[in-house]
Design a protein around this motif. Sequence first.
Motif, PDB file in Angstrom:
ATOM      1  N   PHE A 104       2.143   6.632  -5.783  1.00  0.00           N
ATOM      2  CA  PHE A 104       2.927   5.719  -4.940  1.00  0.00           C
ATOM      3  C   PHE A 104       1.943   5.104  -3.962  1.00  0.00           C
ATOM      4  O   PHE A 104       1.463   5.763  -3.030  1.00  0.00           O
ATOM      5  N   THR A 105       1.602   3.839  -4.211  1.00  0.00           N
ATOM      6  CA  THR A 105       0.637   3.120  -3.378  1.00  0.00           C
ATOM      7  C   THR A 105       1.084   1.657  -3.302  1.00  0.00           C
ATOM      8  O   THR A 105       1.990   1.254  -4.055  1.00  0.00           O
ATOM      9  N   PRO A 106       0.447   0.841  -2.479  1.00  0.00           N
ATOM     10  CA  PRO A 106       0.820  -0.582  -2.434  1.00  0.00           C
ATOM     11  C   PRO A 106       0.519  -1.329  -3.735  1.00  0.00           C
ATOM     12  O   PRO A 106       0.876  -2.494  -3.875  1.00  0.00           O
ATOM     13  N   ASP A 107      -0.124  -0.647  -4.703  1.00  0.00           N
ATOM     14  CA  ASP A 107      -0.295  -1.251  -6.034  1.00  0.00           C
ATOM     15  C   ASP A 107       1.007  -1.250  -6.824  1.00  0.00           C
ATOM     16  O   ASP A 107       1.164  -2.046  -7.754  1.00  0.00           O
ATOM     17  N   GLY A 108       1.916  -0.329  -6.502  1.00  0.00           N
ATOM     18  CA  GLY A 108       3.119  -0.154  -7.326  1.00  0.00           C
ATOM     19  C   GLY A 108       4.402  -0.346  -6.551  1.00  0.00           C
ATOM     20  O   GLY A 108       5.469   0.106  -6.987  1.00  0.00           O
ATOM     21  N   CYS A 109       4.295  -0.990  -5.390  1.00  0.00           N
ATOM     22  CA  CYS A 109       5.513  -1.271  -4.625  1.00  0.00           C
ATOM     23  C   CYS A 109       5.318  -2.596  -3.890  1.00  0.00           C
ATOM     24  O   CYS A 109       4.224  -3.164  -3.897  1.00  0.00           O
ATOM     25  N   LEU A 163      -3.590 -14.355  -2.488  1.00  0.00           N
ATOM     26  CA  LEU A 163      -3.462 -14.579  -1.038  1.00  0.00           C
ATOM     27  C   LEU A 163      -4.652 -14.043  -0.249  1.00  0.00           C
ATOM     28  O   LEU A 163      -4.798 -14.356   0.935  1.00  0.00           O
ATOM     29  N   GLY A 164      -5.496 -13.210  -0.897  1.00  0.00           N
ATOM     30  CA  GLY A 164      -6.662 -12.640  -0.210  1.00  0.00           C
ATOM     31  C   GLY A 164      -6.263 -11.480   0.692  1.00  0.00           C
ATOM     32  O   GLY A 164      -5.084 -11.186   0.881  1.00  0.00           O
ATOM     33  N   GLY A 165      -7.285 -10.804   1.242  1.00  0.00           N
ATOM     34  CA  GLY A 165      -7.028  -9.701   2.189  1.00  0.00           C
ATOM     35  C   GLY A 165      -6.216  -8.568   1.576  1.00  0.00           C
ATOM     36  O   GLY A 165      -5.375  -7.960   2.248  1.00  0.00           O
ATOM     37  N   VAL A 166      -6.487  -8.262   0.306  1.00  0.00           N
ATOM     38  CA  VAL A 166      -5.669  -7.257  -0.408  1.00  0.00           C
ATOM     39  C   VAL A 166      -5.871  -5.864   0.191  1.00  0.00           C
ATOM     40  O   VAL A 166      -4.918  -5.248   0.695  1.00  0.00           O
ATOM     41  N   VAL A 167      -7.104  -5.384   0.162  1.00  0.00           N
ATOM     42  CA  VAL A 167      -7.353  -4.021   0.649  1.00  0.00           C
ATOM     43  C   VAL A 167      -7.108  -3.946   2.164  1.00  0.00           C
ATOM     44  O   VAL A 167      -6.605  -2.936   2.671  1.00  0.00           O
ATOM     45  N   GLU A 168      -7.407  -5.032   2.870  1.00  0.00           N
ATOM     46  CA  GLU A 168      -7.134  -5.065   4.315  1.00  0.00           C
ATOM     47  C   GLU A 168      -5.637  -4.836   4.579  1.00  0.00           C
ATOM     48  O   GLU A 168      -5.262  -4.140   5.526  1.00  0.00           O
ATOM     49  N   ALA A 169      -4.802  -5.421   3.730  1.00  0.00           N
ATOM     50  CA  ALA A 169      -3.347  -5.234   3.893  1.00  0.00           C
ATOM     51  C   ALA A 169      -2.961  -3.779   3.625  1.00  0.00           C
ATOM     52  O   ALA A 169      -2.157  -3.195   4.357  1.00  0.00           O
ATOM     53  N   TYR A 170      -3.542  -3.180   2.565  1.00  0.00           N
ATOM     54  CA  TYR A 170      -3.235  -1.781   2.248  1.00  0.00           C
ATOM     55  C   TYR A 170      -3.658  -0.897   3.436  1.00  0.00           C
ATOM     56  O   TYR A 170      -2.970   0.048   3.807  1.00  0.00           O
ATOM     57  N   GLU A 171      -4.827  -1.232   4.014  1.00  0.00           N
ATOM     58  CA  GLU A 171      -5.325  -0.442   5.149  1.00  0.00           C
ATOM     59  C   GLU A 171      -4.422  -0.608   6.372  1.00  0.00           C
ATOM     60  O   GLU A 171      -4.221   0.333   7.131  1.00  0.00           O
ATOM     61  N   GLU A 172      -3.884  -1.812   6.529  1.00  0.00           N
ATOM     62  CA  GLU A 172      -2.972  -2.035   7.656  1.00  0.00           C
ATOM     63  C   GLU A 172      -1.713  -1.169   7.497  1.00  0.00           C
ATOM     64  O   GLU A 172      -1.247  -0.550   8.458  1.00  0.00           O
ATOM     65  N   VAL A 173      -1.190  -1.107   6.273  1.00  0.00           N
ATOM     66  CA  VAL A 173      -0.011  -0.267   6.029  1.00  0.00           C
ATOM     67  C   VAL A 173      -0.355   1.193   6.338  1.00  0.00           C
ATOM     68  O   VAL A 173       0.392   1.892   7.036  1.00  0.00           O
ATOM     69  N   ALA A 174      -1.504   1.646   5.826  1.00  0.00           N
ATOM     70  CA  ALA A 174      -1.927   3.042   6.064  1.00  0.00           C
ATOM     71  C   ALA A 174      -2.020   3.298   7.574  1.00  0.00           C
ATOM     72  O   ALA A 174      -1.500   4.300   8.081  1.00  0.00           O
ATOM     73  N   HIS A 175      -2.653   2.386   8.277  1.00  0.00           N
ATOM     74  CA  HIS A 175      -2.831   2.532   9.721  1.00  0.00           C
ATOM     75  C   HIS A 175      -1.473   2.628  10.429  1.00  0.00           C
ATOM     76  O   HIS A 175      -1.257   3.483  11.281  1.00  0.00           O
ATOM     77  N   LEU A 228     -12.102  -4.291  -6.194  1.00  0.00           N
ATOM     78  CA  LEU A 228     -11.878  -4.454  -4.762  1.00  0.00           C
ATOM     79  C   LEU A 228     -12.468  -3.247  -4.037  1.00  0.00           C
ATOM     80  O   LEU A 228     -11.978  -2.118  -4.217  1.00  0.00           O
ATOM     81  N   GLU A 229     -13.521  -3.480  -3.252  1.00  0.00           N
ATOM     82  CA  GLU A 229     -14.177  -2.422  -2.475  1.00  0.00           C
ATOM     83  C   GLU A 229     -13.146  -1.619  -1.694  1.00  0.00           C
ATOM     84  O   GLU A 229     -12.248  -2.213  -1.086  1.00  0.00           O
ATOM     85  N   ARG A 230     -13.292  -0.302  -1.698  1.00  0.00           N
ATOM     86  CA  ARG A 230     -12.481   0.646  -0.915  1.00  0.00           C
ATOM     87  C   ARG A 230     -11.081   0.882  -1.474  1.00  0.00           C
ATOM     88  O   ARG A 230     -10.388   1.802  -1.013  1.00  0.00           O
ATOM     89  N   LYS A 231     -10.636   0.085  -2.458  1.00  0.00           N
ATOM     90  CA  LYS A 231      -9.252   0.240  -2.904  1.00  0.00           C
ATOM     91  C   LYS A 231      -8.971   1.633  -3.468  1.00  0.00           C
ATOM     92  O   LYS A 231      -7.918   2.216  -3.203  1.00  0.00           O
ATOM     93  N   GLY A 232      -9.928   2.187  -4.235  1.00  0.00           N
ATOM     94  CA  GLY A 232      -9.724   3.506  -4.832  1.00  0.00           C
ATOM     95  C   GLY A 232      -9.499   4.559  -3.762  1.00  0.00           C
ATOM     96  O   GLY A 232      -8.553   5.355  -3.831  1.00  0.00           O
TER      97      GLY A 232
END
Length: 238
Positions: A193-198, A218-230, A43-47
């Motif tokens: 502690f990231t959205p990968d483990g919670c 469900l799609g939009g995986v990294v987009e969701a992580y970015e939304e949480v970060a934002h 997944l692009e950008r996930k790292g």
Amino acid sequence: MKKQAELYAGKAKTVYTTDDPDKLILHFRNDTSAFDGEKVARLERKGMVNNVFNAFIMQKLEAAGIPTHFIERISDEESVVKRLDMLPIECVVRNISAGSLCKRLGVEEGRDLEPPIFEFFLKNDELHDPMINDYHIITFRWATEQEIARMKELTFQVNTVLKQLFADAGLLLVDYKLEFGRFGGELVLGDEFTPDGCRLWDAETRRKLDKDRFRQGLGGVVEAYEEVAHRLGIELPD
Ligand code: ADP
Ligand code: UDP
């Protein structure tokens, strides 16, 4: 400090030794996996997102008095951490029912769990991370009684700090997994502690904003992580 040999390549991170025997470099890769490595993807950008996210959370925990392995973020995808002697144990706290708890006990997803539930799992992919209890840990010498008490204490302290942090961002902290290791004489929070483990849900709509988006396709995986970060006010590199 110089990066040296690859020590271990896990499912999502690669661990490197450094010229300081007490320090490691964690490289957060774009790889993701679920169901004990059965389902994998890049997944692009996930790292990058996870590395920056983890640095932010570890610093919040440290500021709240929880000892962590985190030292500093040195690039988009890499951080320096204290080298721990990791315990082969996963500590899970659940505030809302989801995931394996629902399957195991036939409980519907989304039930408030009061008081929150604490569970131990053995970190062993081949055995599919079986659930264990204090007796297994003591008898098989995976940790001492004092370490068990400390893991529970620290894991619940993390819950107090992070439930509030996420609530302030309009998010529910459903559940999470922590790993601890020994450093000198003390137990220290390791891994990530990231959205990968919670699990994180939007507080109003209960939309999933964590790795369940990948697990459930469900799609939009990294987009969701970015939304949480934002929402937490974390600034991500472009
Ligand atoms: P997995 O091993 O589950 O596939 P990762 O891909 O995230 O997971 O690999 C990272 C590995 O590094 C994990 O096994 C984790 O226990 C280990 N680790 C994390 N933090 C530290 C640390 N500070 N010192 C030593 N090992 C660590
Ligand atoms: N978890 C994790 N690594 C694991 C197992 C679980 O990070 O090897 C996290 C998972 O993301 C969730 C919590 O721990 O936030 C509880 O997971 P659960 O037992 O429900 O298992 P799952 O159904 O997610 O495999």
